[in-house]
Design a protein around this motif. Structure first.
Motif, mmCIF file in Angstrom:
data_model
loop_
_atom_site.group_PDB
_atom_site.id
_atom_site.type_symbol
_atom_site.label_atom_id
_atom_site.label_comp_id
_atom_site.label_asym_id
_atom_site.label_seq_id
_atom_site.Cartn_x
_atom_site.Cartn_y
_atom_site.Cartn_z
ATOM 1 N N LEU A 1 39.585 44.038 28.479
ATOM 2 C CA LEU A 1 38.358 42.986 28.589
ATOM 3 C C LEU A 1 38.145 41.524 28.912
ATOM 4 O O LEU A 1 37.112 41.010 29.213
ATOM 5 N N TRP A 2 38.860 41.033 28.879
ATOM 6 C CA TRP A 2 39.299 39.778 29.182
ATOM 7 C C TRP A 2 39.174 39.865 30.323
ATOM 8 O O TRP A 2 38.514 38.344 30.774
ATOM 9 N N TRP A 3 38.961 39.747 31.573
ATOM 10 C CA TRP A 3 39.287 39.771 33.062
ATOM 11 C C TRP A 3 37.532 39.173 33.028
ATOM 12 O O TRP A 3 36.791 38.089 34.181
ATOM 13 N N THR A 4 36.481 39.801 31.684
ATOM 14 C CA THR A 4 35.151 38.925 32.246
ATOM 15 C C THR A 4 34.868 38.364 32.134
ATOM 16 O O THR A 4 34.092 37.597 32.895
ATOM 17 N N ALA A 5 35.285 37.857 31.353
ATOM 18 C CA ALA A 5 35.394 35.859 31.377
ATOM 19 C C ALA A 5 35.756 35.157 32.737
ATOM 20 O O ALA A 5 35.583 34.153 32.811
ATOM 21 N N VAL A 6 37.064 35.752 32.809
ATOM 22 C CA VAL A 6 37.447 35.142 34.419
ATOM 23 C C VAL A 6 37.025 35.177 35.728
ATOM 24 O O VAL A 6 36.272 34.806 36.025
ATOM 25 N N VAL A 7 36.289 36.761 35.383
ATOM 26 C CA VAL A 7 35.050 37.290 36.404
ATOM 27 C C VAL A 7 34.007 36.392 36.236
ATOM 28 O O VAL A 7 34.420 35.261 37.876
ATOM 29 N N LEU A 8 33.931 35.687 35.213
ATOM 30 C CA LEU A 8 32.439 35.187 35.001
ATOM 31 C C LEU A 8 32.522 32.987 35.404
ATOM 32 O O LEU A 8 32.067 32.543 36.399
ATOM 33 N N ALA A 9 34.030 33.361 34.847
ATOM 34 C CA ALA A 9 34.544 31.108 35.164
ATOM 35 C C ALA A 9 34.550 31.415 36.427
ATOM 36 O O ALA A 9 34.497 30.818 37.178
ATOM 37 N N ALA A 10 34.875 32.169 37.102
ATOM 38 C CA ALA A 10 35.478 31.804 38.506
ATOM 39 C C ALA A 10 34.491 32.891 39.385
ATOM 40 O O ALA A 10 34.269 31.189 40.539
ATOM 41 N N GLY A 11 33.481 33.775 39.098
ATOM 42 C CA GLY A 11 32.500 33.969 39.894
ATOM 43 C C GLY A 11 31.536 32.417 40.183
ATOM 44 O O GLY A 11 30.798 31.777 40.786
ATOM 45 N N GLY A 12 31.196 31.735 38.602
ATOM 46 C CA GLY A 12 30.362 31.171 38.617
ATOM 47 C C GLY A 12 30.858 29.673 39.278
ATOM 48 O O GLY A 12 29.986 28.941 39.409
ATOM 49 N N ALA A 13 32.055 29.583 38.734
ATOM 50 C CA ALA A 13 33.064 28.313 39.815
ATOM 51 C C ALA A 13 32.631 27.786 41.455
ATOM 52 O O ALA A 13 32.468 26.769 40.943
ATOM 53 N N SER A 14 33.075 29.653 41.556
ATOM 54 C CA SER A 14 33.082 29.353 43.375
ATOM 55 C C SER A 14 31.338 29.000 43.395
ATOM 56 O O SER A 14 30.838 28.637 44.568
#
Length: 182
Positions: free
Chosen positions: A136-149
């Protein structure tokens, strides 16, 4: 539940990929690569053709990966990134799509994040090759990386407008000063 996830993945993934196809070709109602480049220039982006190719390729790749349920966190990150750029372009129009607002990119961002959170389901390539479940912690990484990119792309590629807020304020003040003189 797996059927619902499959339907959601196919719908969102193919729509994201379809938007990419429109940016670089005349298929699916697109205006060709020149039209895609012009759209980016009109929205204030540098690069034109290269920008259209990168955005279109990113959308096609992330959309197809999402539809297939393959490398789902990476696919969701890509979709969130390109849709974050779209959201920033439409932000000034408000939320609702009938005013050319950011409603649609927001729906795609949240849906991609939800798919990253719940996973691609049993009927996916990720499941077939044994990559699931994703933590589940991948979701935070996905949101952070996607939004930041997406935000970084906007920051790096967007041109400052000659009629930006500072210029518009100065112009408005000069016009007000000129009209208030006797």
């Amino acid at each position: 539940m797996d059927t619902g996830i499959l339907v959601l993945r196919l719908l969102v993934g193919l729509l994201v990929a379809g938007h990419g196809v429109q940016k670089i070709s005349s298929h699916l109602g697109g205006k060709g690569l020149d039209g895609g480049a012009e759209e980016f220039r009109a929205d204030g982006f540098r690069g034109g053709t290269l920008t259209a190719l990168a955005a279109g390729g990113g959308q096609i790749g992330s959309g197809l990966l999402l539809a297939a349920g393959f490398l789902t966190p990476l696919a969701a990150t890509g979709a969130i990134g390109v849709m974050t750029v779209a959201l920033t372009v439409k932000w000034h129009n408000g939320l609702w799509v009938q005013n050319d607002g950011y409603e649609y990119p927001l729906v795609l961002i949240v849906t991609a994040a939800a798919l990253a959170a719940i996973g691609p389901g049993a009927w996916s390539l990720d499941a077939a090759v044994g990559l699931t479940p994703y933590p589940l912690w991948w979701t935070a990484v996905v949101l952070a990386a996607g939004g930041a990119s997406g935000l970084l792309t906007r920051l790096v590629l967007h041109r400052a407008s000659a009629t930006g807020p500072a210029t518009a304020t100065a112009t408005g003040a000069a016009q007000a000063s000129a009209t208030s003189r006797p």
